[in-house]
Motif scaffolding. Structure first.
Motif, mmCIF file in Angstrom:
data_model
loop_
_atom_site.group_PDB
_atom_site.id
_atom_site.type_symbol
_atom_site.label_atom_id
_atom_site.label_comp_id
_atom_site.label_asym_id
_atom_site.label_seq_id
_atom_site.Cartn_x
_atom_site.Cartn_y
_atom_site.Cartn_z
ATOM 1 N N LEU A 1 0.830 -1.203 0.000
ATOM 2 C CA LEU A 1 0.000 0.000 0.000
ATOM 3 C C LEU A 1 0.864 1.252 0.000
ATOM 4 O O LEU A 1 0.346 2.359 0.096
ATOM 5 N N ASP A 2 2.182 1.061 -0.083
ATOM 6 C CA ASP A 2 3.139 2.162 -0.025
ATOM 7 C C ASP A 2 3.809 2.314 -1.390
ATOM 8 O O ASP A 2 4.708 1.562 -1.744
ATOM 9 N N GLU A 3 3.373 3.299 -2.164
ATOM 10 C CA GLU A 3 3.889 3.474 -3.523
ATOM 11 C C GLU A 3 5.379 3.770 -3.561
ATOM 12 O O GLU A 3 6.029 3.539 -4.586
ATOM 13 N N ALA B 1 -0.094 -7.178 -7.747
ATOM 14 C CA ALA B 1 -0.699 -5.998 -8.373
ATOM 15 C C ALA B 1 -1.032 -4.949 -7.321
ATOM 16 O O ALA B 1 -1.190 -5.261 -6.133
ATOM 17 N N PRO B 2 -1.172 -3.682 -7.733
ATOM 18 C CA PRO B 2 -1.685 -2.668 -6.808
ATOM 19 C C PRO B 2 -3.040 -3.105 -6.257
ATOM 20 O O PRO B 2 -3.896 -3.557 -7.014
ATOM 21 N N TRP B 3 -3.227 -2.955 -4.973
ATOM 22 C CA TRP B 3 -4.449 -3.455 -4.348
ATOM 23 C C TRP B 3 -5.012 -2.398 -3.411
ATOM 24 O O TRP B 3 -4.379 -1.398 -3.106
ATOM 25 N N TRP B 4 -6.234 -2.610 -3.004
ATOM 26 C CA TRP B 4 -6.926 -1.795 -2.022
ATOM 27 C C TRP B 4 -6.909 -0.324 -2.424
ATOM 28 O O TRP B 4 -7.532 0.045 -3.404
ATOM 29 N N PHE B 5 -6.192 0.520 -1.714
ATOM 30 C CA PHE B 5 -6.209 1.948 -2.029
ATOM 31 C C PHE B 5 -5.474 2.266 -3.334
ATOM 32 O O PHE B 5 -5.579 3.372 -3.853
ATOM 33 N N LEU B 6 -4.728 1.319 -3.865
ATOM 34 C CA LEU B 6 -3.944 1.563 -5.073
ATOM 35 C C LEU B 6 -4.525 0.898 -6.314
ATOM 36 O O LEU B 6 -3.959 1.035 -7.401
ATOM 37 N N ALA C 1 -3.060 4.937 -10.153
ATOM 38 C CA ALA C 1 -2.103 4.210 -9.321
ATOM 39 C C ALA C 1 -1.584 2.971 -10.039
ATOM 40 O O ALA C 1 -0.402 2.625 -9.915
ATOM 41 N N MET C 2 -2.447 2.288 -10.803
ATOM 42 C CA MET C 2 -1.992 1.118 -11.546
ATOM 43 C C MET C 2 -1.002 1.519 -12.640
ATOM 44 O O MET C 2 -0.034 0.800 -12.892
ATOM 45 N N LEU C 3 -1.225 2.664 -13.259
ATOM 46 C CA LEU C 3 -0.255 3.160 -14.247
ATOM 47 C C LEU C 3 1.065 3.518 -13.591
ATOM 48 O O LEU C 3 2.140 3.248 -14.135
ATOM 49 N N THR D 1 -12.029 -8.249 -3.430
ATOM 50 C CA THR D 1 -13.303 -7.592 -3.125
ATOM 51 C C THR D 1 -14.333 -8.520 -2.504
ATOM 52 O O THR D 1 -14.341 -9.726 -2.759
ATOM 53 N N ARG D 2 -15.201 -7.918 -1.693
ATOM 54 C CA ARG D 2 -16.420 -8.565 -1.224
ATOM 55 C C ARG D 2 -17.602 -8.211 -2.121
ATOM 56 O O ARG D 2 -18.671 -8.798 -1.993
#
Length: 499
Positions: free
Chosen positions: A368-370, A391-396, A401-403, A425-426
Motif C-alpha cells: 500500500l506504499d507506492e 498488483a496494486p491493491w486496495w487503495f492503489l 495508481a496502476m499506471l 473484493t467482497r
C-alpha cells in the motif's frame, strides 16, 4: 436486451459505456490501446484473491436488495459516505440494522462524492452496464425508482449468483478462509455437477500468528486440539498449522495469504521461538516480543510453503481498525484501515536468504506504499526467482495508481515478474468492472511504449495476453491456459502504429 442496448434506446450516452474509457487521450496512442484491449476484453476472469463467500454460490439464492449487495459490504463505498458525516450504522455496516431503501437513499444523495474515485468508476460501470441504470439520474430525487429497478432485476434468474458468475466469465474465484473453516461449501460446490466454475479456498492464518489479536490463545488452543495430533506446545502449534494447510490443499487451495502490519521476518532458534509461543499463550509478551513472534511465524509460513507448494502472498502496510470506537461497534474490515509506510529489503532478508531461490517457492509481494515500487519491490523481483510483484491493491487499485505501478516497476523487473490483477473484493458485482479497468490500464501503458518505438506491436500483443491470463496462472499455480490459442501474427496494429 443488455444494458448497453437499453441505454442506447433511451438516448443515454454514459461515460461508463464509452469504448475508449481509461485509454490515452492522444488519438493515435488511443487507437493502439483500443486494439490491444480487444485482445483481452473477453478473456475469462481469474480472481485468485478475493472475499466473496463460497456459500453465496452454493446456496444460489436471490440477492436480497441493492443495498446489501452493492453498498453495505463494500468499505470503499461506506468509508467515503461516512467521511461526509453519515453514521456507519445508517449504511448497514457490520450487520447494523438499517432499512435497505434508506441506505440506498443515502448512497444516491452521496453519489457526487464518488466523482474521480476508483469506487465511483466501478459503481458506475456496475449500475449502467449490468443493471441498465441511467447514471444521469443517480441522485436523491431518483433514489426510489432506481432502487425499485434494481429490486426487479435481482428477482430474475439472470441475477442469481451462479448466473452472474457465468455471465462475468469467471474461471477461478478464490475465497479467503480461516484455518479452521470446515470448507464444506467448497467441497459441496466441487461435487455439484450443475456448477462448472472453480471456487478455491485460501489459507489465511493471521489471527493465529499475531498474538496481539483478541482471543489469540483461545483460537490457538482450538487449533492445536483439532489438528495438532495430540502434540502439545509450540511443536503441536506448528504441526496443526501444517495439517490445516494440507487440508486446504486437498480442497483446492493454491495459496496462503498473510495480512501483516510489516513484512518483517525472523529466523529464531527453536528454544527462543517456543519461549515466545508460551509467553504469547499466557498473554505475557511485550509489544516488541509480539512483533518478533509474528516475524518468526511469517518465516515459518515460508518454510511450510517451500515444503507443501502453497503460494505465499504477503499483504502488509495497513494499520487495521484505526478507529477504535468503530471497531468496537461494527467489528473489523469496516472501512477504517489506513495505510502505513513499510520496508521490504531488510525485513524479508532472513526469509529470502534461506528460500529466495528454493525451487517451487513463490512469494507474491503486495504493498500500500507506492514509494517502494521502484526502490524495493522491483529490485527484489528482478533478482530473486521466488519473488513476484503483486498488483496494486486496495487503495492503489485505481487507474492512475496502476499506471504508476507499471511505470515504476517495469524498467527494473520487466513484465515477466508480474503476478496479474487481484480484485480483493467482497463486492461480487464489481468484479468484472475491476478486471476490465486493469486490462484497460495495461493496454494504455503498452500502447504508449509502442507509440514511442520502445516496443513492437506484436510483442505488446503477446505481453498483454500474458499479463491478463498467463501471469496469474503462473504466479498462483492455477494451471494451463484455457482461453484458446493466441497467435501474435493475427494482431494487426492500426494506421500510424508500430509493427
Amino acid at each position: 436486451m443488455n444494458a448497453a442496448e437499453d441505454s442506447s434506446t433511451r438516448g443515454l450516452q454514459s461515460i461508463a459505456l464509452d469504448p475508449d474509457r481509461l485509454f490515452p487521450a492522444e488519438p493515435s496512442v488511443r487507437g493502439i490501446a483500443r486494439e490491444l484491449h480487444a485482445l483481452v476484453a473477453e478473456l475469462p476472469i481469474l480472481s485468485p484473491h478475493g472475499h466473496v463467500p463460497a456459500q453465496v454460490l452454493l446456496e444460489n439464492s436471490p440477492f436480497e436488495d441493492p443495498a446489501s449487495l452493492l453498498i453495505s459490504p463494500d468499505h470503499y463505498v461506506t468509508r467515503l459516505i461516512h467521511a461526509s458525516g453519515v453514521d456507519l450504522a445508517e449504511l448497514g455496516v457490520g450487520g447494523a440494522s438499517a432499512e435497505p431503501r434508506e441506505i440506498w437513499r443515502k448512497f444516491c444523495a452521496a453519489w457526487p462524492l464518488f466523482d474521480g474515485t476508483a469506487s465511483g468508476y466501478w459503481l458506475r460501470s456496475e449500475l449502467v452496464e449490468l443493471f441498465g441504470v441511467d447514471d444521469e439520474l443517480i441522485d436523491a430525487e431518483h433514489a426510489d425508482p432506481i432502487f425499485d429497478q434494481l429490486v426487479a432485476a435481482l428477482k430474475t434468474p439472470a441475477f442469481l449468483p451462479r448466473a452472474l458468475f457465468d455471465s462475468f466469465r469467471i474461471e477461478v474465484l478464490a475465497t479467503t478462509d480461516d484455518p479452521l473453516d470446515s470448507l464444506d461449501a467448497h467441497r459441496a460446490l466441487a461435487a455439484d455437477p450443475s456448477f462448472t466454475g472453480r471456487v478455491i479456498p485460501t489459507f489465511r492464518p493471521d489471527r493465529y500468528l499475531n498474538a496481539a489479536t483478541p482471543g489469540f490463545a483461545e483460537r490457538v488452543d482450538r487449533l492445536i486440539s483439532e489438528a495438532g495430533e495430540g502434540v502439545a506446545g509450540y511443536q503441536g502449534y506448528l504441526r496443526a498449522l501444517q495439517n490445516r494447510r494440507a487440508y486446504f490443499i486437498q480442497h483446492g487451495a493454491v495459496s496462503a495469504d498473510h495480512g501483516v502490519r510489516t513484512p518483517r521476518t525472523l529466523k529464531l532458534e527453536q528454544a527462543e521461538a517456543a519461549r515466545l509461543f508460551e509467553a504469547a499463550m499466557r498473554g505475557d509478551l511485550s509489544p516488541q516480543e509480539r512483533d518478533a513472534f509474528e516475524a518468526q511465524m511469517i518465516y515459518q509460513m515460508a518454510r511450510m510453503s517451500v515444503a507443501d507448494g502453497l503460494v505465499m502472498t504477503v499483504h502488509p502496510g495497513s494499520f487495521r481498525d484505526h478507529h477504535t470506537p468503530s471497531f468496537e461497534r461494527f467489528g473489523p474490515d469496516t472501512g477504517h484501515d489506513i495505510p502505513v509506510p513499510v520496508s521490504y529489503t531488510e525485513g524479508l532478508r532472513p526469509l529470502l536468504n534461506d528460500f529466495g531461490d528454493s525451487p517451487g517457492f513463490q512469494l507474491l509481494l503486495f504493498t500500500l506504499d507506492e514509494t517502494v515500487f521502484s526502490r524495493e519491490l522491483a529490485p527484489l523481483a528482478g533478482f530473486y526467482p521466488a519473488v513476484y510483484l503483486g498488483a496494486p491493491w486496495w487503495f492503489l487499485d485505481a487507474p492512475d495508481a496502476m499506471l504508476r505501478f507499471r511505470s515504476a516497476v517495469t524498467e527494473t523487473a520487466g513484465f515477466s515478474r508480474s503476478a496479474g490483477f487481484v480484485d480483493d473484493t467482497r463486492a461480487f458485482c464489481s468484479i468484472p468492472a475491476r478486471h476490465d479497468a486493469s486490462r484497460r490500464v495495461e493496454a494504455a501503458f503498452l500502447a504508449r511504449l509502442v507509440a514511442e518505438k520502445r516496443l513492437r506491436g506484436d510483442r505488446a500483443a503477446e505481453i498483454i495476453v500474458d499479463l491478463v491470463d498467463g501471469a496469474p496462472r503462473r504466479a498462483f499455480k492455477l494451471g494451463a491456459f484455457k482461453s484458446g490459442a493466441f497467435e501474435p501474427s493475427a494482431f494487426e496494429l492500426g494506421e500510424g502504429s508500430v509493427r
